[in-house]
Write a protein that holds these residues in place. Structure first.
Motif, PDB file in Angstrom:
ATOM      1  N   PHE A 120      36.434  55.454  39.090  1.00  0.00           N
ATOM      2  CA  PHE A 120      36.690  54.571  40.228  1.00  0.00           C
ATOM      3  C   PHE A 120      35.431  54.491  41.081  1.00  0.00           C
ATOM      4  N   GLU A 121      35.219  53.317  41.687  1.00  0.00           N
ATOM      5  CA  GLU A 121      34.055  53.208  42.562  1.00  0.00           C
ATOM      6  C   GLU A 121      34.404  53.777  43.946  1.00  0.00           C
ATOM      7  N   TYR A 122      35.492  53.265  44.522  1.00  0.00           N
ATOM      8  CA  TYR A 122      35.972  53.766  45.809  1.00  0.00           C
ATOM      9  C   TYR A 122      37.463  54.081  45.717  1.00  0.00           C
ATOM     10  N   ILE A 123      37.886  55.031  46.523  1.00  0.00           N
ATOM     11  CA  ILE A 123      39.324  55.253  46.729  1.00  0.00           C
ATOM     12  C   ILE A 123      39.526  55.128  48.241  1.00  0.00           C
ATOM     13  N   THR A 124      40.262  54.104  48.665  1.00  0.00           N
ATOM     14  CA  THR A 124      40.498  53.899  50.093  1.00  0.00           C
ATOM     15  C   THR A 124      41.986  54.090  50.348  1.00  0.00           C
ATOM     16  N   ILE A 125      42.302  55.034  51.211  1.00  0.00           N
ATOM     17  CA  ILE A 125      43.720  55.363  51.417  1.00  0.00           C
ATOM     18  C   ILE A 125      44.040  55.462  52.905  1.00  0.00           C
ATOM     19  N   MET A 126      45.217  54.968  53.244  1.00  0.00           N
ATOM     20  CA  MET A 126      45.723  55.189  54.601  1.00  0.00           C
ATOM     21  C   MET A 126      46.660  56.380  54.504  1.00  0.00           C
TER      22      MET A 126
ATOM     23  N   GLU B 110      43.333  37.934  47.598  1.00  0.00           N
ATOM     24  CA  GLU B 110      42.462  36.877  48.150  1.00  0.00           C
ATOM     25  C   GLU B 110      40.986  37.237  48.001  1.00  0.00           C
ATOM     26  N   ARG B 111      40.715  38.550  47.963  1.00  0.00           N
ATOM     27  CA  ARG B 111      39.309  38.992  48.025  1.00  0.00           C
ATOM     28  C   ARG B 111      38.736  39.483  46.705  1.00  0.00           C
ATOM     29  N   TYR B 112      39.582  39.950  45.800  1.00  0.00           N
ATOM     30  CA  TYR B 112      39.068  40.601  44.589  1.00  0.00           C
ATOM     31  C   TYR B 112      39.609  39.904  43.340  1.00  0.00           C
ATOM     32  N   GLU B 113      38.903  40.102  42.240  1.00  0.00           N
ATOM     33  CA  GLU B 113      39.204  39.372  41.001  1.00  0.00           C
ATOM     34  C   GLU B 113      40.619  39.678  40.483  1.00  0.00           C
ATOM     35  N   ASN B 114      40.954  40.962  40.423  1.00  0.00           N
ATOM     36  CA  ASN B 114      42.270  41.369  39.911  1.00  0.00           C
ATOM     37  C   ASN B 114      42.864  42.458  40.787  1.00  0.00           C
ATOM     38  N   VAL B 115      44.183  42.454  40.868  1.00  0.00           N
ATOM     39  CA  VAL B 115      44.885  43.536  41.562  1.00  0.00           C
ATOM     40  C   VAL B 115      45.993  44.030  40.628  1.00  0.00           C
ATOM     41  N   VAL B 116      46.030  45.344  40.427  1.00  0.00           N
ATOM     42  CA  VAL B 116      47.123  45.946  39.662  1.00  0.00           C
ATOM     43  C   VAL B 116      47.899  46.799  40.667  1.00  0.00           C
TER      44      VAL B 116
ATOM     45  N   ASP C  61      32.735  44.952  45.827  1.00  0.00           N
ATOM     46  CA  ASP C  61      32.522  44.153  44.627  1.00  0.00           C
ATOM     47  C   ASP C  61      33.687  43.167  44.447  1.00  0.00           C
ATOM     48  N   ALA C  62      33.458  41.939  44.889  1.00  0.00           N
ATOM     49  CA  ALA C  62      34.537  40.933  44.822  1.00  0.00           C
ATOM     50  C   ALA C  62      34.929  40.623  43.379  1.00  0.00           C
ATOM     51  N   SER C  63      34.061  40.951  42.425  1.00  0.00           N
ATOM     52  CA  SER C  63      34.395  40.654  41.027  1.00  0.00           C
ATOM     53  C   SER C  63      35.139  41.826  40.370  1.00  0.00           C
ATOM     54  N   GLY C  64      35.445  42.840  41.173  1.00  0.00           N
ATOM     55  CA  GLY C  64      36.095  44.030  40.622  1.00  0.00           C
ATOM     56  C   GLY C  64      37.621  43.982  40.695  1.00  0.00           C
ATOM     57  N   THR C  65      38.221  45.046  40.177  1.00  0.00           N
ATOM     58  CA  THR C  65      39.683  45.180  40.176  1.00  0.00           C
ATOM     59  C   THR C  65      40.094  46.226  41.204  1.00  0.00           C
TER      60      THR C  65
ATOM     61  N   THR D 113      34.068  46.899  37.778  1.00  0.00           N
ATOM     62  CA  THR D 113      34.414  48.069  38.586  1.00  0.00           C
ATOM     63  C   THR D 113      35.916  48.077  38.909  1.00  0.00           C
ATOM     64  N   VAL D 114      36.431  49.280  39.122  1.00  0.00           N
ATOM     65  CA  VAL D 114      37.819  49.432  39.573  1.00  0.00           C
ATOM     66  C   VAL D 114      37.812  50.376  40.786  1.00  0.00           C
ATOM     67  N   SER D 115      38.465  49.962  41.859  1.00  0.00           N
ATOM     68  CA  SER D 115      38.619  50.808  43.045  1.00  0.00           C
ATOM     69  C   SER D 115      40.100  50.919  43.373  1.00  0.00           C
ATOM     70  N   VAL D 116      40.430  51.923  44.163  1.00  0.00           N
ATOM     71  CA  VAL D 116      41.835  52.126  44.553  1.00  0.00           C
ATOM     72  C   VAL D 116      41.981  51.790  46.034  1.00  0.00           C
ATOM     73  N   CYS D 117      43.073  51.142  46.382  1.00  0.00           N
ATOM     74  CA  CYS D 117      43.341  50.860  47.788  1.00  0.00           C
ATOM     75  C   CYS D 117      44.836  51.041  48.019  1.00  0.00           C
TER      76      CYS D 117
END
Ligand code: SAM
Length: 291
Positions: free
Chosen positions: A144-150, A66-72, A45-49, A118-122
């Motif tokens: 959260f919609e997704y949680i993506t973690i390395m 560059e890809r998403y609306e907001n980054v915190v 969701d490019a319009s998400g945070t 939407t808010v996802s974690v990366c």
């Protein structure tokens, strides 16, 4: 500015008189393709945070911005805050907060963003605190919609193990309650500065909108799962007796049998639905005895 270029990273660290801080798990990514892959795949969701934990010098943060609306971005190391001002100065959609994620009030910080979409974690998580951070995110109850973690590859294998399989641990069972994990790709240790001792993998968890089961008491469900895995060499009645001191072994054995399991079953073989049925039985018996 290429924030994955080793020479640039070293120059920035020297410019701000910083060293890589081992105690904060600072291993910065040096492969721009990996950074782009993570940013591309962490959310649809490019319009998400995106909530980023540990931006470091901001390499992944820029790709997310560059890809998403907001980054915190929450960064514990106050020494990196001026660096992030320098590297992210052009991005009006990034908010950097100097805070330890384990102490942060995520619901307060993210409320305005959940109100918008939407808010996802990366995050490229610091190894020293991977599981506590993941558990904090899951237990927060935030949608959260997704949680993506390395994370360390070994931990990734455990998170993504088939419930009941040999690699399965308490965290696998608990994670399956909250969401559906998927291993995206492996990243070898050579893609970081300084290079860690082990390889990493990127795991994306899609949080369940509707939980797969509804335990009478969540705390008892997690207690049951922990008991089963902490004592994984023991049979289930013995493993549960060691933790549920308020019940007799006879009562526990009866509950296990009522759930349709043989008494010599090992807890690690159970899936989340079976753990839920068992924990409901245990919780009900505990309530009966209290009354
Ligand atoms: N995102 C950068 C990258 O991929 O190159 C840096 C990742 S580095 C593995 C982990 C980052 O998390 C570091 O910047 C570290 O200072 C930060 N960090 C460590 N513990 C943290 C915590 N409890 N809360 C917030 N940030 C933390």
């Amino acid at each position: 500015m290429n924030l994955c270029d080793i020479k640039t990273i070293k120059q920035i660290m020297a410019m701000f008189s910083l060293n890589f801080r081992k105690e904060f798990g600072q291993n910065f990514l040096t492969n721009p393709m990996v950074v782009e892959d993570i940013a591309d795949n962490c959310c649809q969701d490019a319009s998400g945070t995106i909530l980023e934990i540990g931006p470091g010098i901001g390499s992944l943060t820029r790709e997310l911005a560059e890809r998403y609306e907001n980054v915190v971005a929450l960064e514990i190391d106050h020494g990196l805050i001026p660096v992030l001002k320098y590297t992210l100065g052009d991005y009006r959609n990034v908010t950097v907060i100097n805070e330890d994620v384990m102490k942060a009030n995520l619901s307060e910080i993210l409320a305005p963003y959940f109100a918008k979409g939407t808010v996802s974690v990366c995050a490229n998580l610091p190894y020293y605190i991977t599981t506590p951070i993941l558990m904090k995110l899951l237990e927060s109850g935030l949608p959260f919609e997704y949680i993506t973690i390395m994370i360390q590859s070994e931990v990734a294998d455990r998170l993504c193990a088939i419930p009941g399989g040999k690699d399965c641990g308490a965290i696998t069972a608990v994670l399956n309650y909250y969401g559906q994990p998927e291993k995206l790709f492996k990243v070898s240790a050579g893609n970081f500065i300084p290079a860690p001792k082990v390889d990493s993998s990127v795991v994306r968890i899609r949080l369940h909108q509707e939980k797969p089961c509804h335990p009478l008491d969540e705390a008892t469900l997690f207690r049951t799962i922990r008991a089963a895995f902490e004592q994984r060499r023991k049979t289930l009645p013995n493993a549960l007796s060691a933790v549920f001191g308020e019940l007799t072994k006879g009562e526990i054995t009866e509950i296990i049998a009522a759930c349709g399991h043989s008494v010599d079953i090992r807890g690690e073989k159970l899936g989340i639905e079976e753990f839920t049925a068992l924990s409901d039985g245990l919780w009900t018996k505990i309530q009966e005895k209290k009354a």
